[in-house]
Structures are given as C-alpha cells and as structure tokens.
Design an enzyme around this catalytic site. Structure first.
Site, PDB file in Angstrom:
ATOM      1  N   GLY A  71      -9.624  -3.985 -44.353  1.00 35.80           N
ATOM      2  CA  GLY A  71     -10.693  -4.853 -44.937  1.00 35.80           C
ATOM      3  C   GLY A  71     -11.674  -3.623 -45.668  1.00 35.80           C
ATOM      4  O   GLY A  71     -12.689  -4.249 -46.885  1.00 35.80           O
ATOM      5  N   SER A 199      -8.150  -9.535 -45.404  1.00 27.69           N
ATOM      6  CA  SER A 199      -7.318  -8.474 -44.498  1.00 27.69           C
ATOM      7  C   SER A 199      -5.936  -9.263 -43.955  1.00 27.69           C
ATOM      8  O   SER A 199      -6.428 -10.230 -43.151  1.00 27.69           O
ATOM      9  CB  SER A 199      -8.515  -7.747 -43.276  1.00 27.69           C
ATOM     10  OG  SER A 199      -7.175  -7.027 -41.951  1.00 27.69           O
ATOM     11  N   CYS A 325     -27.211  -3.077 -26.446  1.00 34.76           N
ATOM     12  CA  CYS A 325     -26.127  -2.121 -25.243  1.00 34.76           C
ATOM     13  C   CYS A 325     -24.735  -2.424 -25.302  1.00 34.76           C
ATOM     14  O   CYS A 325     -23.078  -1.187 -25.844  1.00 34.76           O
ATOM     15  CB  CYS A 325     -26.143  -2.830 -24.349  1.00 34.76           C
ATOM     16  SG  CYS A 325     -27.979  -1.876 -23.604  1.00 34.76           S
TER      17      CYS A 325
END
Lengths: 413, 197
Positions: A71, A199, A325
C-alpha cells in the site's frame, strides 16, 4: 492460550483458499512472466488472470491496474508519479491531515523539491470539510489525495463530493482505499477517482502485493525504472505468488464481503455499545455512523495505551494503540492529534480492527477481561489517583520537568 | 525476540511497591501525561535509611517496570546511596531497555531523587548539587554532553560541536573508546544539548 487477533489493520490472516492458489507459484510454477518459453507463459497467464480479478473487484479495466509491492508503494507511486508527470501544469498538492504516512511523507518529499502542499484539517469526527477543499483548490493544484476511510479511527470520507469539487477544478484525485478494500464495495467509476490504492494483505490476501488503479489517460511517471513490467510503469520481476493470492482474495471478497461485513459490523456495534457500560471514562474516537464496519477506537482515560496493549496481549488479545509510547516515534498518533484528542486522554487509545475471523465469543471474552485490565492500570495511575481525590483532571501535572520541548529523538520515518 | 526483556516484563506484569505512602517523608513527581509517562514516588526515611518506597505510574510497560525496579533498588539504602542510583543503573538491572524507551520512560531514578530531595528540603538540608545523571555537564562546563544512544548515560566529555571549542586530541581519543557500561556494550554516542540551569 487462545489468540484473538484484533489488529486487522496491521495485517490479516491469510484465507486458506488464497494460500492454496498461491502454493503452485511458490513451487513448480516459478517462471518469469516476461519469458516466452512455456514456464514463463504459465506465470504470464496467472498474472493476467489476477489482474482481471483485481480490476473487476473495483470496477476497473485490466489496463488500469498496476501491481506494486504494498500500500505504501501504491501511495508513493500515485503522489510522486502524478507530481512528476504533471509538474508542468502546476506544483500544488492537497492532502488531508489524517492520511497514512506514505501519503503525508511522499507529499513532504515533494515539498523539498519545490512543490507546495496544503494539508486539510479534519473535524473532531475525522471528516474533511468540502468547503475547506474548495478554498484550498487553486489553478495550479494538480492532485488531491484523500483517503476513502481512516485506518485508525474508521471515519469514512464523503469521497464523491470531494471528487466533484476536485474535478470541477481540473485536478486529479487519488484516494487511499487500503483499509476499505474487502470490507466495503469499491467502484472506481461511481467514486469518480483518478487513482486508488489498495493492498492484498488488508483483506486476507498475502503480503507483497498491492495495486494502484490509474484511470485510463492519467499520466503517471514510473517511480521504479528499468523494465517492461506493468506496461513500463513499474519495473521489477512481478511477485507472482502474492499477485495470484491478491487476485483470489479479490474474488473471495467480491462474493463474500457483504455478508462478512454485516457480521463484522455486529461485533463492532456490540463493542462500541458495551465497552462504555463496563468501563467508566472511555470515549469513542471517530464517526459514530460513517464508520468502517470493523473499526473500534476508544480513548481509555487515565491509563497509557502500550501498557494496556501488553496486558491484553498477556490475555491473548492482539490490539493496537495510538499512544506515544506504542509508536516507535514516541508521539501520539497524528490522527488523534488532528481530531483534537486531549493528549493526556489520547495516550490511552485502544484500536480494535476486526475481521471475518473474529467471532461474537471473542468479543464477549474481551468485554469480560478488559475491565480488570483497566482497573489494574488505573490503580497504579497517579492521574487517576488525582482525579479520584480531587475530582479534577491533571492535564500536565506539577513538577513536570519533561515538557513538550523534551527531545525524544523523534524519527517518524 | 520480544520487544521487552523478560525482566522488564516481570516487573511490568508484577510491579513491586505500587501504591502511595499517606505519611510519606518525601514525594517526587516527574514526567508529563502529554509525553505518555508520569511517575509519583513516595519515600519513608528513618535514621537516614530509606525504609519504604511506593510509586504510582502512568505510562508504558517500560515506565512501570522502571518504577518497580527503582523502588526495589532504593529500599534499604542510605539516602546518599539511593541518590546515587542512576537511570542507567536501572536500565542495566532490567537487562536493558529498547533504545527508544531510554529517554522518556526511564525516569524512575529521577522520580526517586525528587522524592528524596523533597525529604531533605523538608529536613532543612540545602541541596548543593541536585543534578540528575542526565543533566550532567561536560567537564568544561559548557553544558553540552554526549549521551549513549541506547542507554542514555551521559559521557561527560565535550561534544564535537561543543560551542566552547574544547576539542583536545586527548578527549577525542577518550571518546572513541568511551563506553557507558550499558548492557549493549555500545560506544555509540549522540550529542545532546541541555540548557544550563
């Protein structure tokens, strides 16, 4: 332990029927489709059949499908290829703020070589306002690229309206439909787009095959030079096994998508309805109705997404998060930032991307296990502690010597 | 290989000393929810010995594991010894942390130091040098330090681009072999500028 895979925007499980079709091309049918001998001819036939299936899947003609590796390559090809081929007409490009990085960074790359890029904002639900596009369009705008739907928050754009505005301006329109393919029917003629990326790996096909639809007559400069493959527009030996798998994935999706999406949507709706009943202080991100049937995205306040993800993993649930994080770049996701999510709250984002292989039993098990995980993390959260004691939210606490300017060694690419 | 070491996962899954001390002798807070990590440390001190440490942490797996490890490392130590625990020591004890977690999640020692400083301040002790490891100055005093990329340990020499211009051959040689002692055994350094306080 039972594994429940809820991360289907990252990758999907290969459909066994796809694998079956691929195997001969990993074994005895190893030829190069460019060769004239009979081993090559087998590969050539397979490539043609796959191209037909892929084209049919989105209502395109076979000559309008260019196979690429993923993609991101399709998006890069679209943005850079159109820019290269149309630079003489203008050097202005418009994208939305919540595009995939392969669109945003391709545009940024063009900026470095003299193109101008306008990044359209989105509203709190993640929608591009057509008026914003109207205002942004210029005489020298050569391309508008806006995704069909957002991977992270699931918001579906009103592409047809945006296309009409763009075409009226004489500009080309590209849409990244990577997270849509296989879940919602795509018809390039109905949408009116000039270029469209999708994709195989997003809908139970293999990794290594994707396509860029390029409407007949649209000029796109190759980004990989040196071969006759894909009508000379994308050099490189075709990944035949994956392309064959891509074709089969398209055929399967074409026949089964409506039914599958209806049951996936039931799972989604149950999660969206039940989760806030089980856990306090959670907020749905994205649009409530114009939403991908497989997308659930909540911000879970007072806790951080990576820790939540790890604890869910220990219970067998594979999810993802837009928290700083959880990203390698250590920044909250650009999508959550663009919809104006409170950075402290957005750190607790939970993304569930469902697939046809998920069941209601998976959802029920998740709803059973999840509250305890949140409770556990909140019990050790100073933010929750502060909220419980004072009734106030600690946005950026006292003594926070690590401010925004703190260098995280950001590197998003 | 999993993203985190076994030891990190152990401290993350079973964090030690979570909670708060109601009558704490010192409280310290570092981080910012915007960055995704925030820690509050509580200490109890008796006869100059850190008798109890509790913490509350908002953050990722690394942040929680680091908090837990620091609380274990600090308990039973004298205040002075506990002040010597560095973020790099903590990372070492945890068997290493992923490079991108070194700077923002590895704040446990800073939080403990802050709590101890709070205790000392309350006691009326003047803190002469309250610099934490990450804020160490280079030896020329220019305020620019190099930090080991994987573990965040400062290597207290001037960076190549140090504005004070002290680039003696000697220090260059030292630099080429300098290792911060982290589990990576790295000699890779990055220069980092910290505004002088």
């Amino acid at each position: 332990m039972q594994i429940t895979y809820f991360d289907n925007n990252s990758a999907t499980q290969l459909d066994p029927r796809v694998l079956e079709a691929m195997v001969p091309f990993l074994k005895e049918n190893y030829g190069n489709p460019q060769n004239m001998h009979s081993v090559g001819a087998v590969a050539k036939d397979a490539l043609d059949i796959a191209r037909k299936s892929v084209a049919d899947f989105i209502g395109a003609k076979v000559g309008e499908i260019y196979f690429v590796s993923c993609g991101s390559e399709a998006n890069n090809f679209a943005i850079k290829g159109v820019a290269d081929a149309n630079a003489h007409k203008g050097k202005h490009i418009i994208v939305s703020a919540i595009e995939h990085f392969s669109v945003l960074y391709a545009a940024r790359r063009l900026e470095k070589i003299g193109f101008e890029v306008t990044i359209l904002p989105v509203n709190q639900l993640g929608e591009v306002n057509s008026n914003d596009l109207k205002v942004a369009l210029r005489k020298d705008t050569i391309l508008v690229s806006i995704q069909t739907a957002n991977t992270e928050i699931g918001t579906i754009q009103n592409i047809k309206e945006l296309v009409l505005l763009t075409k009226a301006n004489g500009s080309l329109f590209h849409t990244d439909a990577v997270c849509v393919a296989g879940l919602i029917p795509i018809d390039v003629n109905d949408l009116g787009v000039d270029l469209l990326s999708f994709s195989a790996s997003q809908f139970h096909g293999p990794k290594g095959a994707a396509a860029l639809y390029v409407k007949k007559g649209t000029r796109v400069t190759p980004q990989i030079d040196g071969g006759v493959q894909e009508e000379g527009r994308r050099a490189g030996l075709e990944n035949i096994p994956s392309i064959v798998g891509f074709g089969v994935a398209c055929e399967l999706a074409k026949n089964e998508m409506i039914k599958n999406s209806a049951s996936i949507k039931e799972l989604r709706d149950k999660l969206i309805e039940e989760l806030p009943k089980k856990v306090e202080y959670v907020y749905l991100n994205g649009h409530t109705s114009n939403r991908m049937p497989n997308n659930v995205n909540f911000s879970i306040e007072f806790i951080e997404g990576e820790a939540m993800m790890l604890l869910l993993d220990s219970k067998g649930f594979m999810v993802s998060s837009g928290s700083a994080c959880a990203s390698k770049a250590l920044k909250m996701s650009h999508v959550l930032t663009a919809i104006g999510a409170d950075p402290a709250v957005g750190q607790g984002s939970l993304l569930i991307a469902l697939s046809k292989y998920n069941t209601m039993a998976d959802v029920d098990r998740f709803l059973l296990e999840f509250p305890a995980i949140v409770k556990r993390l909140r019990e050790m959260s100073p933010l929750y502690d502060h909220f419980i004691k004072t009734g106030e939210r600690q946005v950026a606490g006292p003594g926070t010597d690590y401010g925004h300017e703190h260098d995280h060694n950001h590197n998003e690419e | 290989m999993p993203f985190y070491s076994e030891k990190v996962m152990d401290h993350f899954s079973n964090p030690r000393n979570v909670g708060e001390i109601k009558d704490a002798d010192g409280v310290g807070e570092v981080g910012n929810p915007v960055c995704g990590d925030m820690m509050t440390f509580y200490v109890k001190v008796k006869d100059d010995i850190v008798t109890d440490i509790k913490f509350k942490t908002f953050g990722c797996g690394a942040a929680i594991a680091v908090s837990s490890m620091v609380s274990e490392m600090g308990k039973g130590k004298s205040v002075a010894d506990a002040m010597k625990i560095t973020n790099a020591n903590v990372a070492l004890e945890l068997g290493g942390l992923p490079p991108n977690k070194m700077h923002c999640s590895n704040l446990g020692a800073d939080a403990l130091h802050k709590a101890l400083e709070d205790y000392l301040t309350k006691k009326g002790v003047k803190i002469k040098n309250n610099k934490t490891e990450n804020q160490a100055d280079c030896n020329c005093g220019c305020g620019e330090v190099e930090i080991c990329k994987p573990c965040g340990t400062p290597i207290t020499e001037c960076a190549d681009d140090c504005s004070c211009g002290c680039k003696s051959e000697e220090s260059k040689q030292q630099k080429s072999v300098s290792s911060c002692g982290c589990s990576y055994g790295c000699t890779e350094v990055e220069s980092k500028t910290k505004a002088k306080k």
